[in-house]
Design an enzyme around this catalytic site. Structure first.
Site, PDB file in Angstrom:
ATOM      1  N   TYR A   8     126.652   4.066  -1.689  1.00 41.94           N
ATOM      2  CA  TYR A   8     126.164   5.158  -0.843  1.00 41.94           C
ATOM      3  C   TYR A   8     126.698   4.909   0.561  1.00 41.94           C
ATOM      4  O   TYR A   8     126.560   3.790   1.086  1.00 41.94           O
ATOM      5  CB  TYR A   8     124.633   5.183  -0.830  1.00 41.94           C
ATOM      6  CG  TYR A   8     124.029   6.170   0.140  1.00 41.94           C
ATOM      7  CD1 TYR A   8     123.342   5.734   1.275  1.00 41.94           C
ATOM      8  CD2 TYR A   8     124.140   7.544  -0.076  1.00 41.94           C
ATOM      9  CE1 TYR A   8     122.787   6.639   2.166  1.00 41.94           C
ATOM     10  CE2 TYR A   8     123.585   8.458   0.807  1.00 41.94           C
ATOM     11  CZ  TYR A   8     122.911   8.003   1.933  1.00 41.94           C
ATOM     12  OH  TYR A   8     122.361   8.897   2.816  1.00 41.94           O
TER      13      TYR A   8
ATOM     14  N   ASP B 129     132.536  -0.455   4.248  1.00 40.37           N
ATOM     15  CA  ASP B 129     131.293   0.099   4.774  1.00 40.37           C
ATOM     16  C   ASP B 129     130.279  -1.053   4.854  1.00 40.37           C
ATOM     17  O   ASP B 129     129.649  -1.399   3.859  1.00 40.37           O
ATOM     18  CB  ASP B 129     130.782   1.228   3.865  1.00 40.37           C
ATOM     19  CG  ASP B 129     129.427   1.741   4.334  1.00 40.37           C
ATOM     20  OD1 ASP B 129     128.931   2.724   3.741  1.00 40.37           O
ATOM     21  OD2 ASP B 129     128.853   1.154   5.273  1.00 40.37           O
TER      22      ASP B 129
ATOM     23  N   LYS C   5     122.563  -0.029  11.393  1.00 43.23           N
ATOM     24  CA  LYS C   5     121.355  -0.831  11.155  1.00 43.23           C
ATOM     25  C   LYS C   5     121.178  -1.973  12.171  1.00 43.23           C
ATOM     26  O   LYS C   5     120.794  -1.741  13.309  1.00 43.23           O
ATOM     27  CB  LYS C   5     121.364  -1.338   9.710  1.00 43.23           C
ATOM     28  CG  LYS C   5     121.272  -0.164   8.684  1.00 43.23           C
ATOM     29  CD  LYS C   5     121.275  -0.642   7.268  1.00 43.23           C
ATOM     30  CE  LYS C   5     121.447   0.514   6.307  1.00 43.23           C
ATOM     31  NZ  LYS C   5     120.185   1.208   6.002  1.00 43.23           N
TER      32      LYS C   5
HETATM   33  P1  KE4 Z   1     122.392   6.186   7.869  1.00 42.97           P
HETATM   34  O1  KE4 Z   1     123.090   7.532   8.050  1.00 42.97           O
HETATM   35  O2  KE4 Z   1     121.178   6.288   6.988  1.00 42.97           O
HETATM   36  O3  KE4 Z   1     122.131   5.469   9.193  1.00 42.97           O
HETATM   37  O4  KE4 Z   1     123.435   5.231   7.127  1.00 42.97           O
HETATM   38  C1  KE4 Z   1     123.981   5.645   5.897  1.00 42.97           C
HETATM   39  C2  KE4 Z   1     124.460   4.431   5.126  1.00 42.97           C
HETATM   40  C3  KE4 Z   1     125.823   4.170   5.097  1.00 42.97           C
HETATM   41  N1  KE4 Z   1     126.314   3.097   4.429  1.00 42.97           N
HETATM   42  C4  KE4 Z   1     125.475   2.242   3.790  1.00 42.97           C
HETATM   43  C5  KE4 Z   1     126.049   1.066   3.062  1.00 42.97           C
HETATM   44  C6  KE4 Z   1     124.071   2.457   3.802  1.00 42.97           C
HETATM   45  O5  KE4 Z   1     123.267   1.591   3.139  1.00 42.97           O
HETATM   46  C7  KE4 Z   1     123.553   3.573   4.483  1.00 42.97           C
HETATM   47  C8  KE4 Z   1     122.066   3.891   4.512  1.00 42.97           C
HETATM   48  N2  KE4 Z   1     121.243   3.053   3.708  1.00 42.97           N
HETATM   49  C9  KE4 Z   1     119.984   3.625   3.267  1.00 42.97           C
HETATM   50  C10 KE4 Z   1     119.273   2.561   2.423  1.00 42.97           C
HETATM   51  N3  KE4 Z   1     119.759   2.498   1.114  1.00 42.97           N
HETATM   52  C11 KE4 Z   1     119.141   4.093   4.397  1.00 42.97           C
HETATM   53  C12 KE4 Z   1     117.719   4.411   4.021  1.00 42.97           C
HETATM   54  C13 KE4 Z   1     117.496   5.905   3.956  1.00 42.97           C
HETATM   55  O6  KE4 Z   1     118.376   6.643   3.475  1.00 42.97           O
HETATM   56  O7  KE4 Z   1     116.389   6.303   4.399  1.00 42.97           O
END
Ligand code: KE4
Length: 428
Positions: A145, A240, A268
């Site tokens: 993701y 990523d 993060k």
């Molecule tokens: P954000 O747009 O949520 O800041 O980041 C997206 C993203 C991109 N790449 C990786 C590897 C990620 O894990 C994420 C976001 N992770 C999720 C948890 N699995 C965020 C939690 C959520 O979606 O509320």
């Protein structure tokens, strides 16, 4: 039994004004059942819900809170920063400071651009890779993701190694057709696809350790082969590391595995709990980014002074000698405690850890990709999750998410977690 009355009441209210009652789907507890906890405050290793219940927290805002919640170094700096204003829409010295801290820890990057989320980081990195190569297609991997940009909400199409199909309504087929989705850790599919399509491939984007199906490690030699093949064919390799950055090691998965990607996405931890994403890479690629180059990307709050402050203080504290290793040792102690609890309770689990992130799968199969992760018994996980919540331990509300350790977790917290896990394993 813990009382969740106030959380329930808040959730009912939230449902009337926010889709699904939450501002991000995974928070709604749909994968584990029941109603989500509404959190009132957090400190150190613990979060406190609206009913006053406290929990040892392993979600840590999905990774950012590596120092623990409300670390005094971060909160004190933010309190001072707020009095100087919250946003200027103009460059600040703090943006240089955070950029320098990031580039020092990630030498594969010559330059880095701050954005506001991981989604923005990966979306922008892909656009830059397309601008740099003049090619349109991208490769991503099943189970990875990278945020919710249209071209990334794509699953393997019928001709899996030709093009993708939308993985969400609202994503036009034409977008999906530029995304090839491959199985993780499958060297044959990777070689076949790159050999056949390299002329149209702008980039490959991968979570070098996949935290979005739990915690799936790269097969030995896989990342090296990926690096060789992409370099050979002028395909931009994007790591990523939004989740793995400053989590698998201080220098991320790329330092741990000794791979130099062409571009890296972060998020993060580098925001210390405030909204920050970042993408960066080699100077010949990053010089494509506006206003230096022609590839457009912008953001009203990019490099926001408060977010920069939280990120700077977090990374400075984390960079202190021995700090990262201390957190890693805590994660290893938890891994041992959970594995021992499952064994003594006679429950088949597979536990994987990469630095300070980890996942316990309810399966006896080796988990090495999306389909093997999916062999996990989600019903058992849900029962385990609820039991642990009752015993004051907050895990990610899905079998297919990673757990995270912080500097603030004590031996007592970890001992309590392992003991609670034994009781929960026995009960499910
Ligand atoms: P954000 O747009 O949520 O800041 O980041 C997206 C993203 C991109 N790449 C990786 C590897 C990620 O894990 C994420 C976001 N992770 C999720 C948890 N699995 C965020 C939690 C959520 O979606 O509320």
């Amino acid at each position: 039994m813990r009382n969740f009355t106030k959380s329930k009441r808040l959730f009912t209210k939230a449902l009337s004004v926010i889709p699904g009652g939450v501002n991000s789907p995974v928070r709604a507890f749909r994968a584990v059942g029941g109603n989500p906890l509404f959190i009132e405050k957090a400190k150190g290793s613990r979060i406190y819900d609206a009913d006053g219940n406290s929990y040892v927290d392993y979600v840590l805002s999905w990774g950012p809170m590596i120092l623990g919640h409300a670390h005094p170094r971060v909160t004190e700096a933010l309190k001072k920063a707020v009095d100087k204003g919250t946003s200027y829409g103009a460059p600040t010295a703090r943006e240089i400071e955070l950029a320098e801290l990031v580039l020092k820890a990630y030498p594969s990057m010559d330059k880095v651009r701050m954005v506001n989320s991981g989604t923005e980081a990966t979306m922008s990195a892909i656009r830059v890779a397309r601008g740099f190569t003049g090619r349109d297609k991208i490769i991503k991997f099943e189970g990875c993701y990278h945020g919710h940009a249209d071209g990334l909400l794509v699953k393997a199409g019928s001709g899996a190694t030709t093009f993708g199909v939308p993985d969400s309504p609202g994503v036009p087929k034409s977008y999906a057709q530029n995304t090839v989705t491959l199985p993780l850790n499958d060297i044959k599919a990777l070689k076949q696809t790159i050999r056949a399509q390299w002329r149209s491939l702008a980039c490959v984007i991968i979570e070098p350790v996949v935290g979005n199906i739990g915690c799936v490690l790269p097969a030995p030699g896989y990342l090296e082969t990926l690096r060789e093949l992409t370099a050979k064919h002028g395909i931009v390799l994007i790591f990523d590391e939004v989740m793995t950055g400053f989590r698998v090691s201080f220098g991320g998965a790329q330092a741990h595995y000794g791979i130099r990607p062409d571009m890296t996405c972060l998020g993060k931890v580098i925001g210390g709990g405030l909204p920050v994403g970042a993408y960066g890479g080699k100077k010949e690629i990053m010089q494509m980014v506006s206003p230096e180059g022609p590839v457009y990307q912008a953001g009203t709050l990019s490099g926001n002074p408060l977010a920069m402050t939280a990120g700077i203080e977090t990374l400075r504290e984390l960079s202190k000698a021995g700090t990262f290793k201390k957190i890693e040792r805590k994660a290893a102690a938890l891994e041992e405690g959970l594995a021992d609890a499952a064994k003594r309770a006679g429950v088949k689990t597979r536990l994987y850890r990469a630095g300070t992130m980890f996942c316990t799968y309810f399966t006896d199969k080796e988990v090495c990709n999306y389909s093997t992760a999916k062999t996990a018994d989600t019903r058992k996980f849900s029962a385990f999750f609820s039991e642990m919540l009752q015993q004051g331990v907050n895990l990610a509300p899905s079998q297919f998410e990673a757990g995270f350790m912080s500097l603030a977790h004590s031996d007592k917290d970890i001992g309590h977690t392992a003991a609670a896990a034994y009781r929960a394993f026995k009960k499910i």
